[in-house]
Design a protein around this motif. Structure first.
Motif, PDB file in Angstrom:
ATOM      1  N   TRP A 180     -29.404 -60.365 -75.787  1.00 16.84           N
ATOM      2  CA  TRP A 180     -29.861 -59.074 -75.265  1.00 16.84           C
ATOM      3  C   TRP A 180     -30.173 -59.235 -73.776  1.00 16.84           C
ATOM      4  CZ3 TRP A 180     -29.539 -54.901 -78.372  1.00 16.84           C
ATOM      5  CH2 TRP A 180     -29.432 -55.134 -79.738  1.00 16.84           C
ATOM      6  N   LYS A 181     -29.340 -58.668 -72.953  1.00 17.71           N
ATOM      7  CA  LYS A 181     -29.472 -58.843 -71.510  1.00 17.71           C
ATOM      8  C   LYS A 181     -30.519 -57.899 -70.930  1.00 17.71           C
ATOM      9  CE  LYS A 181     -24.670 -60.333 -71.004  1.00 17.71           C
ATOM     10  NZ  LYS A 181     -23.360 -60.080 -70.338  1.00 17.71           N
ATOM     11  N   LEU A 182     -31.160 -58.335 -69.898  1.00 18.50           N
ATOM     12  CA  LEU A 182     -32.241 -57.571 -69.274  1.00 18.50           C
ATOM     13  C   LEU A 182     -31.723 -56.532 -68.279  1.00 18.50           C
ATOM     14  CD1 LEU A 182     -35.294 -57.182 -68.945  1.00 18.50           C
ATOM     15  CD2 LEU A 182     -35.255 -58.966 -67.175  1.00 18.50           C
ATOM     16  N   GLU A 183     -30.593 -56.762 -67.671  1.00 19.10           N
ATOM     17  CA  GLU A 183     -30.175 -55.896 -66.579  1.00 19.10           C
ATOM     18  C   GLU A 183     -29.701 -54.517 -67.075  1.00 19.10           C
ATOM     19  OE1 GLU A 183     -26.516 -58.363 -67.721  1.00 19.10           O
ATOM     20  OE2 GLU A 183     -28.660 -58.736 -67.358  1.00 19.10           O
ATOM     21  N   GLU A 184     -29.839 -53.559 -66.179  1.00 20.53           N
ATOM     22  CA  GLU A 184     -29.342 -52.211 -66.446  1.00 20.53           C
ATOM     23  C   GLU A 184     -27.835 -52.172 -66.230  1.00 20.53           C
ATOM     24  OE1 GLU A 184     -31.300 -49.301 -64.082  1.00 20.53           O
ATOM     25  OE2 GLU A 184     -33.320 -50.088 -64.483  1.00 20.53           O
ATOM     26  N   GLU A 185     -27.202 -51.280 -66.962  1.00 14.43           N
ATOM     27  CA  GLU A 185     -25.765 -51.084 -66.811  1.00 14.43           C
ATOM     28  C   GLU A 185     -25.509 -49.933 -65.845  1.00 14.43           C
ATOM     29  OE1 GLU A 185     -23.654 -53.114 -68.088  1.00 14.43           O
ATOM     30  OE2 GLU A 185     -25.048 -54.206 -69.393  1.00 14.43           O
ATOM     31  N   LEU A 186     -24.446 -50.076 -65.039  1.00 17.63           N
ATOM     32  CA  LEU A 186     -24.109 -49.014 -64.102  1.00 17.63           C
ATOM     33  C   LEU A 186     -23.719 -47.734 -64.834  1.00 17.63           C
ATOM     34  CD1 LEU A 186     -23.682 -48.133 -61.163  1.00 17.63           C
ATOM     35  CD2 LEU A 186     -21.317 -49.010 -61.345  1.00 17.63           C
ATOM     36  N   ASP A 187     -22.897 -47.885 -65.872  1.00 20.00           N
ATOM     37  CA  ASP A 187     -22.490 -46.741 -66.701  1.00 20.00           C
ATOM     38  C   ASP A 187     -23.255 -46.770 -68.024  1.00 20.00           C
ATOM     39  OD1 ASP A 187     -20.606 -45.750 -64.886  1.00 20.00           O
ATOM     40  OD2 ASP A 187     -19.045 -47.106 -65.646  1.00 20.00           O
ATOM     41  N   ASP A 259     -26.373 -27.473 -63.660  1.00 26.61           N
ATOM     42  CA  ASP A 259     -26.497 -26.217 -64.400  1.00 26.61           C
ATOM     43  C   ASP A 259     -25.240 -25.915 -65.202  1.00 26.61           C
ATOM     44  OD1 ASP A 259     -29.053 -25.801 -63.487  1.00 26.61           O
ATOM     45  OD2 ASP A 259     -28.465 -24.453 -61.846  1.00 26.61           O
ATOM     46  N   GLU A 260     -24.080 -26.190 -64.607  1.00 26.24           N
ATOM     47  CA  GLU A 260     -22.823 -25.967 -65.335  1.00 26.24           C
ATOM     48  C   GLU A 260     -22.725 -26.895 -66.535  1.00 26.24           C
ATOM     49  OE1 GLU A 260     -19.683 -24.424 -61.959  1.00 26.24           O
ATOM     50  OE2 GLU A 260     -20.155 -26.561 -62.039  1.00 26.24           O
ATOM     51  N   ALA A 261     -23.151 -28.134 -66.376  1.00 21.88           N
ATOM     52  CA  ALA A 261     -23.112 -29.068 -67.497  1.00 21.88           C
ATOM     53  C   ALA A 261     -24.086 -28.648 -68.596  1.00 21.88           C
ATOM     54  CB  ALA A 261     -23.433 -30.483 -67.014  1.00 21.88           C
ATOM     55  N   MET A 262     -25.302 -28.232 -68.203  1.00 26.05           N
ATOM     56  CA  MET A 262     -26.319 -27.848 -69.183  1.00 26.05           C
ATOM     57  C   MET A 262     -25.971 -26.538 -69.888  1.00 26.05           C
ATOM     58  SD  MET A 262     -28.494 -30.265 -69.373  1.00 26.05           S
ATOM     59  CE  MET A 262     -29.804 -29.462 -70.295  1.00 26.05           C
ATOM     60  N   GLN A 331     -44.314 -45.320 -80.380  1.00 23.84           N
ATOM     61  CA  GLN A 331     -43.451 -44.895 -79.279  1.00 23.84           C
ATOM     62  C   GLN A 331     -44.009 -43.606 -78.691  1.00 23.84           C
ATOM     63  OE1 GLN A 331     -39.482 -45.324 -81.634  1.00 23.84           O
ATOM     64  NE2 GLN A 331     -38.954 -45.840 -79.501  1.00 23.84           N
ATOM     65  N   SER A 332     -44.060 -43.544 -77.381  1.00 23.27           N
ATOM     66  CA  SER A 332     -44.525 -42.349 -76.679  1.00 23.27           C
ATOM     67  C   SER A 332     -43.972 -42.395 -75.263  1.00 23.27           C
ATOM     68  CB  SER A 332     -46.054 -42.297 -76.643  1.00 23.27           C
ATOM     69  OG  SER A 332     -46.497 -41.150 -75.959  1.00 23.27           O
ATOM     70  N   CYS A 333     -43.203 -41.363 -74.903  1.00 21.72           N
ATOM     71  CA  CYS A 333     -42.566 -41.379 -73.586  1.00 21.72           C
ATOM     72  C   CYS A 333     -42.083 -39.983 -73.229  1.00 21.72           C
ATOM     73  CB  CYS A 333     -41.378 -42.349 -73.578  1.00 21.72           C
ATOM     74  SG  CYS A 333     -40.585 -42.558 -71.972  1.00 21.72           S
ATOM     75  N   GLU A 334     -42.093 -39.709 -71.921  1.00 19.10           N
ATOM     76  CA  GLU A 334     -41.543 -38.457 -71.414  1.00 19.10           C
ATOM     77  C   GLU A 334     -40.046 -38.620 -71.212  1.00 19.10           C
ATOM     78  OE1 GLU A 334     -42.628 -36.716 -67.410  1.00 19.10           O
ATOM     79  OE2 GLU A 334     -43.968 -35.566 -68.728  1.00 19.10           O
ATOM     80  N   CYS A 335     -39.285 -37.596 -71.582  1.00 20.51           N
ATOM     81  CA  CYS A 335     -37.822 -37.691 -71.522  1.00 20.51           C
ATOM     82  C   CYS A 335     -37.307 -37.837 -70.089  1.00 20.51           C
ATOM     83  CB  CYS A 335     -37.194 -36.467 -72.178  1.00 20.51           C
ATOM     84  SG  CYS A 335     -37.474 -36.359 -73.957  1.00 20.51           S
ATOM     85  N   GLY A 336     -38.094 -37.404 -69.112  1.00 17.01           N
ATOM     86  CA  GLY A 336     -37.673 -37.536 -67.723  1.00 17.01           C
ATOM     87  C   GLY A 336     -37.532 -38.969 -67.265  1.00 17.01           C
ATOM     88  N   ALA A 337     -38.001 -39.938 -68.088  1.00 18.20           N
ATOM     89  CA  ALA A 337     -37.883 -41.355 -67.722  1.00 18.20           C
ATOM     90  C   ALA A 337     -36.499 -41.925 -68.012  1.00 18.20           C
ATOM     91  CB  ALA A 337     -38.948 -42.170 -68.464  1.00 18.20           C
ATOM     92  N   MET A 338     -35.594 -41.121 -68.516  1.00 17.87           N
ATOM     93  CA  MET A 338     -34.235 -41.605 -68.780  1.00 17.87           C
ATOM     94  C   MET A 338     -33.587 -42.136 -67.511  1.00 17.87           C
ATOM     95  SD  MET A 338     -32.512 -38.622 -71.111  1.00 17.87           S
ATOM     96  CE  MET A 338     -33.336 -37.933 -72.563  1.00 17.87           C
ATOM     97  N   ILE A 339     -32.792 -43.175 -67.660  1.00 16.43           N
ATOM     98  CA  ILE A 339     -32.018 -43.703 -66.536  1.00 16.43           C
ATOM     99  C   ILE A 339     -30.865 -42.750 -66.215  1.00 16.43           C
ATOM    100  CG2 ILE A 339     -30.567 -45.606 -65.733  1.00 16.43           C
ATOM    101  CD1 ILE A 339     -32.238 -47.459 -67.557  1.00 16.43           C
ATOM    102  N   HIS A 340     -30.144 -42.342 -67.234  1.00 15.65           N
ATOM    103  CA  HIS A 340     -29.025 -41.415 -67.091  1.00 15.65           C
ATOM    104  C   HIS A 340     -29.460 -40.071 -67.667  1.00 15.65           C
ATOM    105  CE1 HIS A 340     -26.449 -44.838 -66.067  1.00 15.65           C
ATOM    106  NE2 HIS A 340     -26.915 -45.452 -67.154  1.00 15.65           N
ATOM    107  N   SER A 341     -29.494 -39.043 -66.828  1.00 18.41           N
ATOM    108  CA  SER A 341     -29.969 -37.727 -67.254  1.00 18.41           C
ATOM    109  C   SER A 341     -28.965 -37.073 -68.212  1.00 18.41           C
ATOM    110  CB  SER A 341     -30.175 -36.829 -66.036  1.00 18.41           C
ATOM    111  OG  SER A 341     -28.920 -36.514 -65.435  1.00 18.41           O
ATOM    112  N   ILE A 342     -29.411 -36.007 -68.853  1.00 17.07           N
ATOM    113  CA  ILE A 342     -28.523 -35.296 -69.784  1.00 17.07           C
ATOM    114  C   ILE A 342     -27.274 -34.767 -69.089  1.00 17.07           C
ATOM    115  CG2 ILE A 342     -28.339 -33.280 -71.294  1.00 17.07           C
ATOM    116  CD1 ILE A 342     -31.227 -33.751 -72.136  1.00 17.07           C
ATOM    117  N   PRO A 343     -27.376 -34.097 -67.916  1.00 15.03           N
ATOM    118  CA  PRO A 343     -26.142 -33.655 -67.249  1.00 15.03           C
ATOM    119  C   PRO A 343     -25.201 -34.807 -66.908  1.00 15.03           C
ATOM    120  CG  PRO A 343     -28.029 -32.518 -66.318  1.00 15.03           C
ATOM    121  CD  PRO A 343     -28.574 -33.587 -67.209  1.00 15.03           C
ATOM    122  N   ASN A 344     -25.763 -35.931 -66.461  1.00 22.64           N
ATOM    123  CA  ASN A 344     -24.916 -37.086 -66.151  1.00 22.64           C
ATOM    124  C   ASN A 344     -24.237 -37.635 -67.401  1.00 22.64           C
ATOM    125  OD1 ASN A 344     -25.363 -37.049 -63.393  1.00 22.64           O
ATOM    126  ND2 ASN A 344     -27.106 -38.469 -63.488  1.00 22.64           N
TER     127      ASN A 344
END
Length: 397
Positions: A180-187, A259-262, A331-344
């Motif tokens: 299990w690697k620690l680094e974030e993935e670009l995609d 907005d177009e994606a959402m 588990q407790s977290c705000e969804c805004g903490a996502m690395i990749h947002s919903i539109p992305n």
């Protein structure tokens, strides 16, 4: 001789005038009188003859016109009567035929084979316009929970899931081992769950039999089966592959706006990405996909669907999860903490595959994942909203 006295034809029936009268003589006399009348008519003046002819022709013409008009009117009334009578009959025939068709349809669709056929045909009509007309859903307007649930149940083809989308979760997973690697993935890391894994409220999570799996032990394993709470996005209209990589649908290069994606989102669910962590770890070591570790029946519990009011921000949603009577959420977290947002995520995923109405997008889990065992009750929800889950954990015999 015939008329002479004494003839057998001679009689004296009429003696009023004192002289006898013969029957035949009387008849012949009348005939002669008529003959004279006819001859005198034939010998009349031309003007009299013309007048008589005109009168006869006028009578004949009048009589003919009357008969013709009567026949024409009769034909017209006959045709009208035939039309209206047959129109009434045809209406009754159409009504009876439609009733028969609907009755036959309902009888067929009530069978298991009919239900399967209906589902297959419905899935084949995946055009967003058809879905909008049949289901009343689309990318405009707020839908009810029941409508969104029907959309998922009847038309969803896949659950597209995202891994490693919260930094704290990446950190905690790196502690499981070197695989299990620690680094974030670009995609984003993408994997799929089958829709047969969905469990609606009231349905339990069913763990595999202890020690029986194609990839290793479960409840007796090192990590066991674990919970992962996530925000699930419900796709509301068809997103053809590559369509979100064009600005405003004009075909010009460049990605669409957020907005177009959402606008392709119909609503949301709270979801549990139940995972056989030991099976997943072994799959990672072998370089194999994760479907066997994540795709079992009941390994995708969902809350009742919900929509956000206009101008509400999905990033402010705060998820939580507890097990049994634990006072502190695991588990407790705000969804805004996502690395990749919903539109992305929508732009990235739709650049590789088409998203259909009813498909789910699981956006990743925050830190705090943990083991669940038979007899556990998992509670999850979103703070400040009437969205909750109460899931019983059982084990397959």
């Amino acid at each position: 001789q015939i008329l002479a006295e004494g003839s057998p034809f001679y009689t004296t029936q009429n003696s009023r005038f004192g002289k006898p009268e013969h029957k035949m003589f009387s008849g012949l006399q009348k005939a002669a009188d008529k003959g004279k009348s006819g001859i005198s008519g034939m010998m009349s003046k031309p003007s009299t003859l013309m007048e008589s002819t005109i009168k006869q022709m006028s009578f004949s013409l009048t009589f003919g016109v009357f008969i013709g008009a009567a026949m024409t009117s009769g034909m017209m009334f006959g045709v009208m009567a035939f039309y209206f009578a047959n129109e009434s009959v045809l209406k009754k025939l159409r009504t009876n035929a439609m009733a028969l068709v609907f009755s036959a349809r309902d009888a067929v669709l009530s069978t298991e084979e009919g239900k399967a056929l209906k589902q297959a045909l419905t899935r084949a009509t995946s055009d967003e316009t058809v879905h909008s007309k049949i289901l009343g859903v689309g990318n405009t307007g707020m839908q009810t929970s029941a409508e969104l649930r029907q959309l998922i149940s009847c038309h969803g083809r896949k659950a597209v899931c995202v891994g490693k989308n919260y930094r704290e979760h990446i950190t905690e997973m790196a502690q499981l081992g070197p695989e299990w690697k620690l680094e974030e993935e670009l995609d984003p890391i993408i994997f799929l769950k089958p829709m047969t894994a969905v469990a609606w409220p009231g349905e339990p999570v069913v763990l595999p039999p202890a020690g029986k799996s194609g990839t290793g032990p479960h409840q007796g394993g090192e990590h066991g089966v674990q919970h992962e709470v996530e925000l699930a996005v419900i796709i509301g209209s068809r997103v053809p592959r590559g369509s979100l990589q064009r600005r405003g649908g004009s075909g010009e290069p460049g990605e669409c706006t957020d907005d177009e994606a959402m606008s392709r989102v119909a609503g949301y669910c709270l979801a549990l990405d139940v995972t056989d962590r030991d099976a997943q770890t072994q799959a990672k070591v072998k370089g194999m996909p994760w479907e066997l570790a994540k795709g079992r029946d009941s390994f995708l519990p969902l809350s009742e669907p919900f929509v956000l009011p206009e101008k509400s921000d999905w990033r402010t949603l705060r998820m939580w999860l507890r097990v049994n009577g634990e006072p502190t959420p695991r588990q407790s977290c705000e969804c805004g903490a996502m690395i990749h947002s919903i539109p992305n995520l929508l732009r990235f995923i739709s650049s590789h595959m088409t998203l259909e109405p009813g498909d789910l997008l699981l956006t990743g889990t925050p830190s705090g994942v943990g083991r669940i065992v038979e007899g556990d009750h998992v509670f999850a929800g979103i703070e400040g909203r009437s969205v909750s889950m109460d899931i019983k954990v059982v084990q397959e015999n």
